[in-house]
Design a protein around this motif. Structure first.
Motif, PDB file in Angstrom:
ATOM      1  N   SER A 269     -40.209 -25.793 -12.334  1.00  0.00           N
ATOM      2  CA  SER A 269     -41.332 -26.913 -12.682  1.00  0.00           C
ATOM      3  C   SER A 269     -41.148 -27.099 -14.244  1.00  0.00           C
ATOM      4  CB  SER A 269     -42.616 -26.265 -12.068  1.00  0.00           C
ATOM      5  OG  SER A 269     -42.710 -26.359 -10.764  1.00  0.00           O
ATOM      6  N   ILE A 270     -41.420 -25.960 -14.928  1.00  0.00           N
ATOM      7  CA  ILE A 270     -41.537 -25.955 -16.421  1.00  0.00           C
ATOM      8  C   ILE A 270     -40.405 -26.929 -17.048  1.00  0.00           C
ATOM      9  CG2 ILE A 270     -42.011 -24.611 -18.497  1.00  0.00           C
ATOM     10  CD1 ILE A 270     -43.787 -22.768 -16.523  1.00  0.00           C
ATOM     11  N   MET A 271     -39.129 -26.474 -16.489  1.00  0.00           N
ATOM     12  CA  MET A 271     -38.022 -27.087 -16.934  1.00  0.00           C
ATOM     13  C   MET A 271     -37.670 -28.461 -16.528  1.00  0.00           C
ATOM     14  SD  MET A 271     -35.241 -23.806 -17.299  1.00  0.00           S
ATOM     15  CE  MET A 271     -34.181 -24.748 -18.202  1.00  0.00           C
ATOM     16  N   LYS A 272     -38.584 -28.869 -15.909  1.00  0.00           N
ATOM     17  CA  LYS A 272     -38.231 -30.236 -14.961  1.00  0.00           C
ATOM     18  C   LYS A 272     -37.761 -31.375 -16.075  1.00  0.00           C
ATOM     19  CE  LYS A 272     -40.572 -31.026 -11.431  1.00  0.00           C
ATOM     20  NZ  LYS A 272     -41.651 -31.391 -10.657  1.00  0.00           N
ATOM     21  N   GLY A 273     -36.713 -32.167 -16.000  1.00  0.00           N
ATOM     22  CA  GLY A 273     -36.498 -32.885 -16.782  1.00  0.00           C
ATOM     23  C   GLY A 273     -35.466 -32.384 -18.244  1.00  0.00           C
ATOM     24  N   VAL A 274     -35.564 -31.119 -18.282  1.00  0.00           N
ATOM     25  CA  VAL A 274     -34.581 -30.614 -19.330  1.00  0.00           C
ATOM     26  C   VAL A 274     -33.551 -29.825 -18.678  1.00  0.00           C
ATOM     27  CG1 VAL A 274     -34.885 -28.953 -21.148  1.00  0.00           C
ATOM     28  CG2 VAL A 274     -36.887 -30.223 -20.457  1.00  0.00           C
ATOM     29  N   GLY A 275     -33.510 -28.894 -17.921  1.00  0.00           N
ATOM     30  CA  GLY A 275     -32.423 -28.362 -17.131  1.00  0.00           C
ATOM     31  C   GLY A 275     -33.020 -27.749 -15.906  1.00  0.00           C
ATOM     32  N   GLU A 276     -31.665 -27.116 -15.213  1.00  0.00           N
ATOM     33  CA  GLU A 276     -32.094 -26.438 -14.029  1.00  0.00           C
ATOM     34  C   GLU A 276     -31.773 -24.849 -14.146  1.00  0.00           C
ATOM     35  OE1 GLU A 276     -32.834 -27.506 -11.050  1.00  0.00           O
ATOM     36  OE2 GLU A 276     -33.046 -29.789 -11.694  1.00  0.00           O
ATOM     37  N   PRO A 277     -32.747 -24.021 -13.936  1.00  0.00           N
ATOM     38  CA  PRO A 277     -32.809 -22.597 -13.984  1.00  0.00           C
ATOM     39  C   PRO A 277     -31.731 -22.191 -12.706  1.00  0.00           C
ATOM     40  CG  PRO A 277     -34.638 -22.959 -13.201  1.00  0.00           C
ATOM     41  CD  PRO A 277     -34.212 -24.623 -13.267  1.00  0.00           C
ATOM     42  N   LYS A 278     -30.627 -21.068 -12.968  1.00  0.00           N
ATOM     43  CA  LYS A 278     -29.957 -20.617 -11.884  1.00  0.00           C
ATOM     44  C   LYS A 278     -30.739 -19.397 -11.265  1.00  0.00           C
ATOM     45  CE  LYS A 278     -25.493 -21.036 -14.323  1.00  0.00           C
ATOM     46  NZ  LYS A 278     -25.831 -21.302 -15.513  1.00  0.00           N
ATOM     47  N   LEU A 279     -30.702 -19.287  -9.862  1.00  0.00           N
ATOM     48  CA  LEU A 279     -31.408 -18.545  -9.160  1.00  0.00           C
ATOM     49  C   LEU A 279     -30.292 -17.472  -8.587  1.00  0.00           C
ATOM     50  CD1 LEU A 279     -33.645 -17.502  -7.348  1.00  0.00           C
ATOM     51  CD2 LEU A 279     -32.824 -19.173  -5.656  1.00  0.00           C
ATOM     52  N   ILE A 280     -30.767 -15.809  -8.663  1.00  0.00           N
ATOM     53  CA  ILE A 280     -29.970 -15.101  -8.172  1.00  0.00           C
ATOM     54  C   ILE A 280     -30.013 -14.818  -6.358  1.00  0.00           C
ATOM     55  CG2 ILE A 280     -29.607 -12.387  -8.430  1.00  0.00           C
ATOM     56  CD1 ILE A 280     -30.255 -12.749 -11.310  1.00  0.00           C
ATOM     57  N   VAL A 281     -31.258 -14.334  -6.138  1.00  0.00           N
ATOM     58  CA  VAL A 281     -31.676 -13.978  -4.785  1.00  0.00           C
ATOM     59  C   VAL A 281     -31.727 -15.265  -4.167  1.00  0.00           C
ATOM     60  CG1 VAL A 281     -32.887 -12.846  -3.105  1.00  0.00           C
ATOM     61  CG2 VAL A 281     -32.469 -11.835  -5.402  1.00  0.00           C
ATOM     62  N   ASP A 282     -30.971 -16.108  -3.565  1.00  0.00           N
ATOM     63  CA  ASP A 282     -30.831 -17.441  -3.067  1.00  0.00           C
ATOM     64  C   ASP A 282     -30.720 -17.242  -1.405  1.00  0.00           C
ATOM     65  OD1 ASP A 282     -31.262 -19.994  -2.692  1.00  0.00           O
ATOM     66  OD2 ASP A 282     -29.535 -20.600  -3.757  1.00  0.00           O
ATOM     67  N   GLY A 283     -30.946 -18.470  -0.515  1.00  0.00           N
ATOM     68  CA  GLY A 283     -30.834 -18.405   0.761  1.00  0.00           C
ATOM     69  C   GLY A 283     -31.902 -17.630   1.268  1.00  0.00           C
TER      70      GLY A 283
ATOM     71  N   THR B 293     -36.863 -18.505   4.088  1.00  0.00           N
ATOM     72  CA  THR B 293     -36.482 -19.677   4.980  1.00  0.00           C
ATOM     73  C   THR B 293     -36.824 -21.166   4.094  1.00  0.00           C
ATOM     74  OG1 THR B 293     -38.799 -19.889   5.889  1.00  0.00           O
ATOM     75  CG2 THR B 293     -37.259 -18.688   7.016  1.00  0.00           C
ATOM     76  N   LEU B 294     -37.211 -21.166   2.912  1.00  0.00           N
ATOM     77  CA  LEU B 294     -37.365 -22.243   2.123  1.00  0.00           C
ATOM     78  C   LEU B 294     -36.255 -22.400   1.088  1.00  0.00           C
ATOM     79  CD1 LEU B 294     -41.125 -21.800   1.149  1.00  0.00           C
ATOM     80  CD2 LEU B 294     -39.927 -22.888   3.154  1.00  0.00           C
ATOM     81  N   LYS B 295     -36.031 -23.618   0.951  1.00  0.00           N
ATOM     82  CA  LYS B 295     -34.947 -24.118   0.067  1.00  0.00           C
ATOM     83  C   LYS B 295     -35.543 -24.268  -1.436  1.00  0.00           C
ATOM     84  CE  LYS B 295     -32.052 -28.081  -1.305  1.00  0.00           C
ATOM     85  NZ  LYS B 295     -31.629 -29.448  -1.102  1.00  0.00           N
ATOM     86  N   SER B 296     -34.764 -23.478  -2.296  1.00  0.00           N
ATOM     87  CA  SER B 296     -35.064 -23.332  -3.693  1.00  0.00           C
ATOM     88  C   SER B 296     -35.357 -24.630  -4.492  1.00  0.00           C
ATOM     89  CB  SER B 296     -34.166 -22.355  -4.601  1.00  0.00           C
ATOM     90  OG  SER B 296     -32.728 -23.130  -4.507  1.00  0.00           O
ATOM     91  N   GLY B 297     -36.173 -24.535  -5.262  1.00  0.00           N
ATOM     92  CA  GLY B 297     -36.828 -25.720  -6.131  1.00  0.00           C
ATOM     93  C   GLY B 297     -38.066 -25.754  -6.758  1.00  0.00           C
ATOM     94  N   SER B 298     -38.447 -26.659  -7.294  1.00  0.00           N
ATOM     95  CA  SER B 298     -39.686 -26.811  -8.132  1.00  0.00           C
ATOM     96  C   SER B 298     -40.868 -26.674  -7.189  1.00  0.00           C
ATOM     97  CB  SER B 298     -39.957 -27.863  -9.093  1.00  0.00           C
ATOM     98  OG  SER B 298     -39.798 -29.058  -8.274  1.00  0.00           O
ATOM     99  N   SER B 299     -40.565 -27.395  -6.081  1.00  0.00           N
ATOM    100  CA  SER B 299     -41.728 -27.507  -5.055  1.00  0.00           C
ATOM    101  C   SER B 299     -41.943 -26.273  -3.997  1.00  0.00           C
ATOM    102  CB  SER B 299     -41.327 -28.753  -4.064  1.00  0.00           C
ATOM    103  OG  SER B 299     -40.287 -28.653  -3.123  1.00  0.00           O
ATOM    104  N   LEU B 300     -40.769 -25.356  -4.033  1.00  0.00           N
ATOM    105  CA  LEU B 300     -40.895 -24.255  -3.428  1.00  0.00           C
ATOM    106  C   LEU B 300     -42.301 -23.292  -3.245  1.00  0.00           C
ATOM    107  CD1 LEU B 300     -38.239 -21.712  -2.173  1.00  0.00           C
ATOM    108  CD2 LEU B 300     -40.429 -20.812  -3.578  1.00  0.00           C
ATOM    109  N   TYR B 301     -42.712 -23.141  -4.538  1.00  0.00           N
ATOM    110  CA  TYR B 301     -44.037 -22.194  -4.498  1.00  0.00           C
ATOM    111  C   TYR B 301     -45.171 -23.064  -3.896  1.00  0.00           C
ATOM    112  CZ  TYR B 301     -47.756 -19.417  -6.335  1.00  0.00           C
ATOM    113  OH  TYR B 301     -49.103 -18.673  -6.142  1.00  0.00           O
TER     114      TYR B 301
END
Length: 327
Positions: free
Chosen positions: A40-54, A300-308
């Protein structure tokens, strides 16, 4: 280009609403709820990588080679701390030599709650008090996910994000870190951070309204991960099936919980998507309690800025749905 020119160009870029032309830092985040705040804070600047996904859980996660490569190449790494991501502790020491590593459990303004140590939240497998104390000590370490050397980190529940006020405290630390690491994009981080704070405040008010009609009804959870949600919204968690999600309870523990469900008139027993659902069926057998599912780590949720926001609404909605049945 002189620094002053860079600053003027940055201001010009943001004033016309275009994407910034400055490369974002390489940011890596441990788990989905925190990744959502960073995204959310990086929106429009870049995409953070996620380690524990899925659907993976930080309680049982094993680092992959791609994760190790991401850590090694990172400029900034955000994690809660060894209390919940024990698998990261040694890799961060070994691989993140050049990165800024932020342990968000140390963010200013966090409210930290100690592990519960009595009643339906502690496994009592032996009658001897010394053995019980020994067992609980090990259970707390197992739940914390690390050894004696870092037992101090295990003194509090690390599911910090389940109180939106803690999410705001961590988001403020994320914003501060990114502004420092990447001053060229500071205006974007600050604008995104301010918007996120407002959105979290609105979410908090929404969750209070969702939970209010059912908050006094007792229920049982799979493992004791919900203290922060309880504390914020006044819901009535009566006990947990297991102290540690990695360790399945024995027959005696299941029997204790069955009795607790009956004694309290617990309305619901909640499973979690990553762990054995049959246990919940066993615990509710012979009782009027219904079963539901809570997903505190967003498996069960897809990662991204709206996930929280989806995560928190999902918890409140699942509680309300199960607890309001039959009323």
């Amino acid at each position: 280009m002189k620094p002053a020119s860079i600053s003027l160009l940055s201001a010009a870029v943001f004033s016309i609403g275009a994407a910034p032309c400055f490369a974002a830092p390489d940011v890596v985040v441990s788990i989905k709820p925190i990744h959502s705040l960073v995204a959310s804070i990086m929106k429009g600047v870049g995409e953070p990588k996620l380690i524990v996904d899925g659907a993976a859980s930080p309680h049982t996660f094993s680092l992959k080679p791609s994760n190790a490569a991401a850590i090694e190449g990172a400029d900034v790494i955000f994690w809660i701390g060894p209390g919940i991501e024990a698998f990261l502790e040694k890799p961060l020491d070994a691989l993140a030599a050049s990165a800024t590593v932020i342990e968000l459990e140390d963010a200013p303004g966090l409210q930290k709650l100690p592990f519960r140590e009595s009643g339906a939240f502690e496994a009592h497998d032996h009658g001897d008090e010394a053995e019980e104390a020994h067992d609980h000590d090990h259970a707390a370490k197992d739940h914390a996910g690390h050894d004696d050397d870092h037992h101090d980190h295990g003194g509090f529940d690390t599911h910090l994000w389940l109180d939106p006020m803690n999410a705001k405290a961590m988001a403020a630390e994320v914003e501060k870190t990114l502004v420092s690491a990447d001053p060229a994009n500071a205006a974007a981080y600050q604008a995104n951070g301010a918007a996120l704070m407002k959105d979290i405040d609105a979410l908090d008010a929404e969750l209070k309204a969702t939970i209010a009609p059912v908050r006094h009804k007792p229920f049982i959870v799979f493992h004791d991960a919900y203290q922060y949600f309880e504390h914020r919204y006044g819901v009535s968690v009566a006990g947990s099936i297991t102290v540690s999600p990695e360790t399945m309870p024995g027959a005696e523990r299941v029997d204790q919980i069955q009795k607790k469900v009956k004694e309290l008139g617990a309305t619901c027993v909640f499973a979690e998507p990553q762990f054995e659902p049959k246990l919940v069926a066993v615990v509710t057998e012979g009782t009027p309690a219904r079963s539901g599912t809570l997903d505190p780590e967003a498996a069960t949720l897809k990662s991204g800025s709206s996930l929280y926001f989806e995560l928190m609404r999902g918890l409140a909605g699942s509680m309300k749905e199960c607890l309001s049945q039959g009323t």
